[in-house]
Design an enzyme around this catalytic site. Structure first.
Site, PDB file in Angstrom:
ATOM      1  N   CYS A 142       0.832  -1.207   0.000  1.00 59.09           N
ATOM      2  CA  CYS A 142       0.000   0.000   0.000  1.00 59.09           C
ATOM      3  C   CYS A 142       0.868   1.259   0.000  1.00 59.09           C
ATOM      4  CB  CYS A 142      -0.993  -0.041   1.162  1.00 59.09           C
ATOM      5  SG  CYS A 142      -2.368   1.132   0.933  1.00 59.09           S
ATOM      6  N   HIS A 235      -4.551  -4.546  -0.081  1.00 61.69           N
ATOM      7  CA  HIS A 235      -4.385  -5.146   1.240  1.00 61.69           C
ATOM      8  C   HIS A 235      -4.885  -6.593   1.220  1.00 61.69           C
ATOM      9  CE1 HIS A 235      -2.987  -1.777   3.659  1.00 61.69           C
ATOM     10  NE2 HIS A 235      -3.831  -0.999   2.996  1.00 61.69           N
ATOM     11  N   GLU A 237      -3.786  -8.918   2.801  1.00 64.89           N
ATOM     12  CA  GLU A 237      -3.661  -9.486   4.153  1.00 64.89           C
ATOM     13  C   GLU A 237      -4.850  -9.172   5.050  1.00 64.89           C
ATOM     14  OE1 GLU A 237      -2.376  -5.268   4.754  1.00 64.89           O
ATOM     15  OE2 GLU A 237      -2.199  -6.750   3.143  1.00 64.89           O
TER      16      GLU A 237
END
Length: 310
Positions: A142, A235, A237
């Site tokens: 990011c 993102h 994750e």
């Protein structure tokens, strides 16, 4: 194989409740194998949440991984207890003489600032440069992806008219790259950002390879130096409820925010989100660890300093 974590890290108990296998340093020391050394520079405000998200993905591998956490010197996060930071995090000064097989640098809530105005920009540049000589492969996530592309390649970031917020469909430009082993033709990734990297800036930089993008969310994954650097704008994750928490937080603050796209069934925040990115996220981190860290890193970790580009 599980992840080798420092004893009493909160993520251990949280993930055991999800039946994810992790081990502490005592049990790991009894295994006769050199673990991969991975360090995370965690710039996110909710440190424990980010730790848990990354541990969840890194543990889904047959490789044993020894994980360290790094913090910016003199920066005390507002949302994480001081005792936690002192116990589990190290400053760059104490790490800079070490070598690591892999590194992950997270996003940070500073994306609407100019890079040079970020208080820790000078230290971050030193860490970026250190990665090139002391780490086999680094994931920039990011804002860190934007910062790394700007620092190394002069790629600018651009403000968006509205926050890119939701879960978006992506496609692969080069399906034969090992990082995409097992990927479907289309896959989903959460995004939460106010700025973007533009396709044309990547394509005119010969050192960079645009690996994946989205018609809605734009550039997603860029590779450099044969896989020693990956820049990822989304993102992958994120846990299932993270976008919901961010949405509620911004509503409570009175910030201009729309319902995260493609997230709640029927765009109804009262309904549990539909998780469509979990499989991709696990493949991404497993493939990175296997093909760009484990298969490329030298057995004697100090020899990382002598590696050329892959």
């Amino acid at each position: 194989m599980p992840l080798n974590l420092q004893k009493n890290l909160p993520a251990i108990e949280l993930l055991k409740k999800e039946h994810i296998f992790v081990m502490d340093s005592l049990r790991a020391s009894e295994q006769d194998i050199r673990p991969l050394r991975v360090v995370v520079l965690n710039l996110m405000p909710l440190k424990i949440t980010t730790e848990t998200d990354l541990v969840r993905l890194l543990s889904n591998s047959p490789l044993q991984v020894e994980l360290d956490f790094m913090k910016i010197k003199g920066h005390q996060p507002k949302n994480t207890p001081i005792v936690h930071m002192r116990k589990f995090y190290r400053e760059f000064d104490s790490i800079c003489g070490d070598c690591y097989d892999g590194m992950i640098i997270t996003g940070a809530p500073v994306e609407q600032m100019d890079f040079e105005d970020v208080t820790y920009w000078d230290e971050l540049k030193c860490i970026f440069n250190w990665c090139r000589t002391n780490v086999t492969s680094t994931l920039y996530i990011c804002w860190a992806a934007q910062a790394g592309l700007y620092h190394f390649y002069g790629v600018p970031k651009h403000n968006l008219d509205a926050k890119k917020f939701g879960v978006f469909k992506h496609f692969v430009n080069d399906p034969y790259q090992p990082v995409f082993r097992g990927f479907d033709d289309e896959f989903y990734v959460p995004h939460s950002r106010h700025t973007e990297i533009r396709r044309e800036d990547i394509l005119k930089t010969p050192q960079l390879k645009l690996l994946s993008e989205s018609e809605e969310a734009g550039v997603y994954m860029v590779m450099a130096r044969g896989g020693r650097e990956f820049f990822i704008t989304g993102h992958s994750e994120y846990a299932p409820g993270t976008l919901h928490d961010e949405y509620m937080r911004d509503l409570q603050k009175g910030l201009p925010i729309h319902v995260p796209e493609n997230y709640y069934p029927g765009d109804d925040p009262s309904r549990p989100p539909l998780v469509r990115w979990r499989g991709h996220a696990n493949l991404l981190y497993t493939n990175w660890l296997n093909y760009y860290v484990y298969q490329e890193t030298p057995y004697h970790i100090e020899d990382i300093r002598n590696l050329g580009d892959l």
